[in-house]
Design an enzyme around this catalytic site. Structure first.
Site, PDB file in Angstrom:
ATOM      1  N   ASN A 163       0.782  -1.247   0.000  1.00 67.93           N
ATOM      2  CA  ASN A 163       0.000   0.000   0.000  1.00 67.93           C
ATOM      3  C   ASN A 163       0.811   1.295   0.000  1.00 67.93           C
ATOM      4  OD1 ASN A 163       0.754  -0.529   2.638  1.00 67.93           O
ATOM      5  ND2 ASN A 163      -1.054   0.447   3.493  1.00 67.93           N
ATOM      6  N   GLU A 180       4.862  -3.939  12.009  1.00 69.90           N
ATOM      7  CA  GLU A 180       3.806  -2.926  11.857  1.00 69.90           C
ATOM      8  C   GLU A 180       2.676  -3.610  11.107  1.00 69.90           C
ATOM      9  OE1 GLU A 180       3.550  -0.162  13.235  1.00 69.90           O
ATOM     10  OE2 GLU A 180       5.607   0.231  13.863  1.00 69.90           O
ATOM     11  N   CYS A 186      -2.882   1.853   6.554  1.00 60.68           N
ATOM     12  CA  CYS A 186      -2.998   1.238   7.874  1.00 60.68           C
ATOM     13  C   CYS A 186      -3.498   2.251   8.890  1.00 60.68           C
ATOM     14  CB  CYS A 186      -1.665   0.661   8.297  1.00 60.68           C
ATOM     15  SG  CYS A 186      -0.343   1.836   8.045  1.00 60.68           S
ATOM     16  N   GLU A 223       9.195   3.094  14.243  1.00 57.88           N
ATOM     17  CA  GLU A 223       9.928   3.379  13.009  1.00 57.88           C
ATOM     18  C   GLU A 223      10.013   4.887  12.820  1.00 57.88           C
ATOM     19  OE1 GLU A 223       9.650   0.504   9.759  1.00 57.88           O
ATOM     20  OE2 GLU A 223       7.582   0.220  10.399  1.00 57.88           O
TER      21      GLU A 223
HETATM   22  P1  NAD Z   1       0.752  -9.297   3.709  1.00 58.37           P
HETATM   23  O1  NAD Z   1       1.033  -9.702   5.110  1.00 58.37           O
HETATM   24  O2  NAD Z   1      -0.041 -10.188   2.856  1.00 58.37           O
HETATM   25  O3  NAD Z   1       2.118  -9.068   2.930  1.00 58.37           O
HETATM   26  C1  NAD Z   1       3.137  -8.248   3.453  1.00 58.37           C
HETATM   27  C2  NAD Z   1       4.459  -8.755   2.956  1.00 58.37           C
HETATM   28  O4  NAD Z   1       4.715 -10.038   3.535  1.00 58.37           O
HETATM   29  C3  NAD Z   1       4.532  -8.940   1.440  1.00 58.37           C
HETATM   30  O5  NAD Z   1       5.793  -8.557   0.969  1.00 58.37           O
HETATM   31  C4  NAD Z   1       4.342 -10.436   1.296  1.00 58.37           C
HETATM   32  O6  NAD Z   1       4.912 -10.955   0.119  1.00 58.37           O
HETATM   33  C5  NAD Z   1       5.078 -10.937   2.514  1.00 58.37           C
HETATM   34  N1  NAD Z   1       4.715 -12.309   2.923  1.00 58.37           N
HETATM   35  C6  NAD Z   1       3.549 -12.963   2.760  1.00 58.37           C
HETATM   36  N2  NAD Z   1       3.632 -14.213   3.254  1.00 58.37           N
HETATM   37  C7  NAD Z   1       4.882 -14.347   3.757  1.00 58.37           C
HETATM   38  C8  NAD Z   1       5.576 -15.400   4.413  1.00 58.37           C
HETATM   39  N3  NAD Z   1       5.024 -16.589   4.646  1.00 58.37           N
HETATM   40  N4  NAD Z   1       6.843 -15.196   4.791  1.00 58.37           N
HETATM   41  C9  NAD Z   1       7.433 -13.991   4.577  1.00 58.37           C
HETATM   42  N5  NAD Z   1       6.841 -12.969   3.951  1.00 58.37           N
HETATM   43  C10 NAD Z   1       5.572 -13.139   3.548  1.00 58.37           C
HETATM   44  O7  NAD Z   1       0.124  -7.826   3.772  1.00 58.37           O
HETATM   45  P2  NAD Z   1      -0.328  -6.910   2.537  1.00 58.37           P
HETATM   46  O8  NAD Z   1      -1.635  -7.428   2.059  1.00 58.37           O
HETATM   47  O9  NAD Z   1       0.763  -6.718   1.549  1.00 58.37           O
HETATM   48  O10 NAD Z   1      -0.508  -5.498   3.230  1.00 58.37           O
HETATM   49  C11 NAD Z   1      -1.699  -5.100   3.826  1.00 58.37           C
HETATM   50  C12 NAD Z   1      -1.567  -5.120   5.327  1.00 58.37           C
HETATM   51  O11 NAD Z   1      -0.465  -4.313   5.721  1.00 58.37           O
HETATM   52  C13 NAD Z   1      -2.751  -4.545   6.053  1.00 58.37           C
HETATM   53  O12 NAD Z   1      -3.110  -5.373   7.128  1.00 58.37           O
HETATM   54  C14 NAD Z   1      -2.272  -3.207   6.571  1.00 58.37           C
HETATM   55  O13 NAD Z   1      -2.908  -2.724   7.702  1.00 58.37           O
HETATM   56  C15 NAD Z   1      -0.848  -3.492   6.819  1.00 58.37           C
HETATM   57  N6  NAD Z   1      -0.053  -2.275   6.840  1.00 58.37           N
HETATM   58  C16 NAD Z   1       0.402  -1.838   8.042  1.00 58.37           C
HETATM   59  C17 NAD Z   1       1.142  -0.684   8.129  1.00 58.37           C
HETATM   60  C18 NAD Z   1       1.641  -0.206   9.457  1.00 58.37           C
HETATM   61  O14 NAD Z   1       2.593   0.531   9.468  1.00 58.37           O
HETATM   62  N7  NAD Z   1       1.043  -0.600  10.558  1.00 58.37           N
HETATM   63  C19 NAD Z   1       1.446   0.044   6.979  1.00 58.37           C
HETATM   64  C20 NAD Z   1       0.967  -0.438   5.766  1.00 58.37           C
HETATM   65  C21 NAD Z   1       0.228  -1.603   5.708  1.00 58.37           C
END
Ligand code: NAD
Length: 476
Positions: free
Chosen positions: A147, A245, A279, A457
């Protein structure tokens, strides 16, 4: 052209996958290499090998590379912003804003390289001096979500390199373009081989290799709660540092004494800008009885003037949802909200536009309760609910009644309530008369409860994760 992975200073090819725009599924942004487990292992080995020299590199060298990177990102803000808007779907002005922010983050940490400081104090034992210094932690894995395709990689890479760590970045599958652009810029800025490595591809495959590696000293992760838990468990197993995060279900409280236009504009921004895919987005509007009906009427009226369309089109306020899967998830939650008894006061329909994409009219529910699934689970789309409450005390209690705790906001003209809310909101960030999203790069970012784990962060607080403290005693 295929955009390859960067491993040990070399561009490494392999199977490639198409990156398509959510605004126009006929628009192929590029072909991006899909890393293999061996690529990830090679990248981690390269980061490990490069660490001893980089950890002792001069601060002027680090400063120069980070500064050059920030300068180039800024100089190319229109081009990189367009790439970001194409691959992720936020509007062009939002995407250019995010690109500028990435440049500012590199600039900030370029400065921090020159301000690395420790402490020197006398021991309780006469004749002994104590010096406290910070040292880099080692090779670090960075895992980022889709995102904020340029800002989140930037806010992890820049401090990691600034403090002398080496890096392997695994960006989200949906948005390899911005991560590749940063890798290309860092590479040309003169970073020694292996200090920064990029491996693009599937989280479940190469991300998992990163989690299973015993050779990383830390993992900094942003993404979903489910993946965050995997990062935590694997890090405990390997005895490494980790930082998470994750999700949010951020409340925005509107009190009877709020300035109505401030409340409406902040709600519109919090809930729906960047297609609600932040987020820090708010999805729970907690509104006291005296202003409830006026607020809902004004927000619905305001929503009627919002344009949902191609992210690159001038005049678009809200771009498409990032992909088909996320769109289906948003629509499922809209159905769940209806079946739970909430009233859809606006939107919620899939839209067709000139170009084929994943367009959704922002959805606003009223008559929602805080116990409904739409109020408890992160939807991560342009879907928000209004929860009616009696007074400030009930509003605060509903705001805090959530497993998450990233951001929170309040619209009020009462100093008493604003002050009380700032003190008592169970969140990492509190906004008064401002949207729940929209944060500065030079101050700490992060949350509490189910939203975050580990040090904050950004800003100078980033040193907490990316360095380790050493206490040195010397007999004078
Ligand atoms: P996701 O957890 O599906 O993916 C995040 C990352 O993890 C991607 O690069 C993905 O390829 C990787 N990943 C997936 N499975 C993995 C595994 N088994 N091992 C290692 N890496 C793996 O999340 P998303 O759909 O890309 O992002 C959306 C989420 O991110 C939402 O829940 C949102 O709230 C959160 N988000 C949080 C913040 C924050 O700072 N709190 C900021 C932005 C997004």
């Amino acid at each position: 052209m295929t955009f390859n992975n960067l491993i040990a200073g070399e561009w490494v090819g392999g199977n490639a996958s198409e990156n398509r725009s959510p605004s126009d599924t006929n628009d192929v942004v590029g072909l991006y290499a899909q890393g293999t487990p061996d690529d990830m292992r090679a990248a981690i080995a390269a980061a490990k090998a490069a660490f001893p020299a980089w950890s002792r590199s001069g601060i002027l060298e680090r400063h120069a590379i980070l500064k050059k990177t920030g300068d180039e990102i800024l100089a190319r803000k229109e081009e990189l912003g367009t790439l970001l808007a194409r691959e992720e779907g936020k509007t062009l002005p939002e995407a250019i804003g995010e690109t500028i922010r990435a440049a500012q983050i590199f600039d900030f940490f370029a400065g921090e390289c020159l301000r690395l400081a420790g402490e020197s104090l006398p021991s309780v034992r006469p004749g002994i001096g104590v010096e406290i210094t910070r040292e880099p932690i080692g090779p670090i894995g960075l895992i980022t979500p889709w995102n904020f395709p340029i800002a989140i990689p930037a806010w992890k890479i820049a401090p990691a390199l600034c403090y002398g760590n080496t890096v392997v970045l695994k960006p989200a599958e949906l948005v390899p373009g911005c991560a590749w652009a940063i890798a290309d810029i860092l590479h040309r800025a003169g970073l020694p081989k292996g200090v920064f490595n990029l491996v693009m591809g599937k989280g479940s495959v190469i991300g998992q290799v990163m989690l299973d590696s015993p050779d990383l000293a830390g993992i900094s992760f942003t993404g979903s709660v489910g993946t965050g838990k995997r990062v935590a468990l694997s890090s405990i197993e390997h005895g490494r540092k980790y930082q998470l995060e994750m999700g949010g279900k951020n409340p925005f409280v509107i009190l009877d004494d709020a300035d109505l236009s401030v409340a409406v504009e902040a709600s519109l921004n919090s809930c729906f800008f960047s297609t609600g895919q932040r987020c820090t987005a708010s999805s729970r509007l907690i509104v006291t009885e005296g202003i409830h009906d006026r607020f809902v009427a004004a927000l619905v009226e305001r929503l009627k003037s919002v344009t949902v369309d191609n992210a690159l089109k001038a005049g678009t306020h809200i771009g498409p949802v990032v992909d088909e899967r996320q769109l289906m998830q948003d629509i499922d939650y809209i159905d769940i909200g209806r079946s739970e008894g909430a009233k859809l006061a606006f939107g919620g329909e899939r839209l067709n536009r000139e170009t084929p994409g994943f367009y959704l009219q922002p959805a606003l529910f009223t008559e929602a309760s805080n116990q409904m699934r739409i109020s408890r689970e992160e939807i991560f789309g342009p879907v928000a609910s209004v929860i009616r409450v009696k007074n400030y005390e009930e509003a605060l209690s509903v705001a805090n009644d959530t497993p998450f705790g990233l951001s929170s906001g309040i619209a009020t003209t009462s100093l008493k309530h604003a002050t009380h809310f700032r003190r008592n909101a169970e969140a990492g960030m509190v906004m008064v008369n401002l949207p729940t999203a929209g944060v500065d790069f030079h101050v700490p970012f992060g949350g509490r409860k189910g939203s975050s784990f580990g040090p904050r962060e950004q800003g100078r607080y980033a040193a907490e994760f990316f360095t380790t403290v050493k206490t040195q005693y010397t007999l004078a």
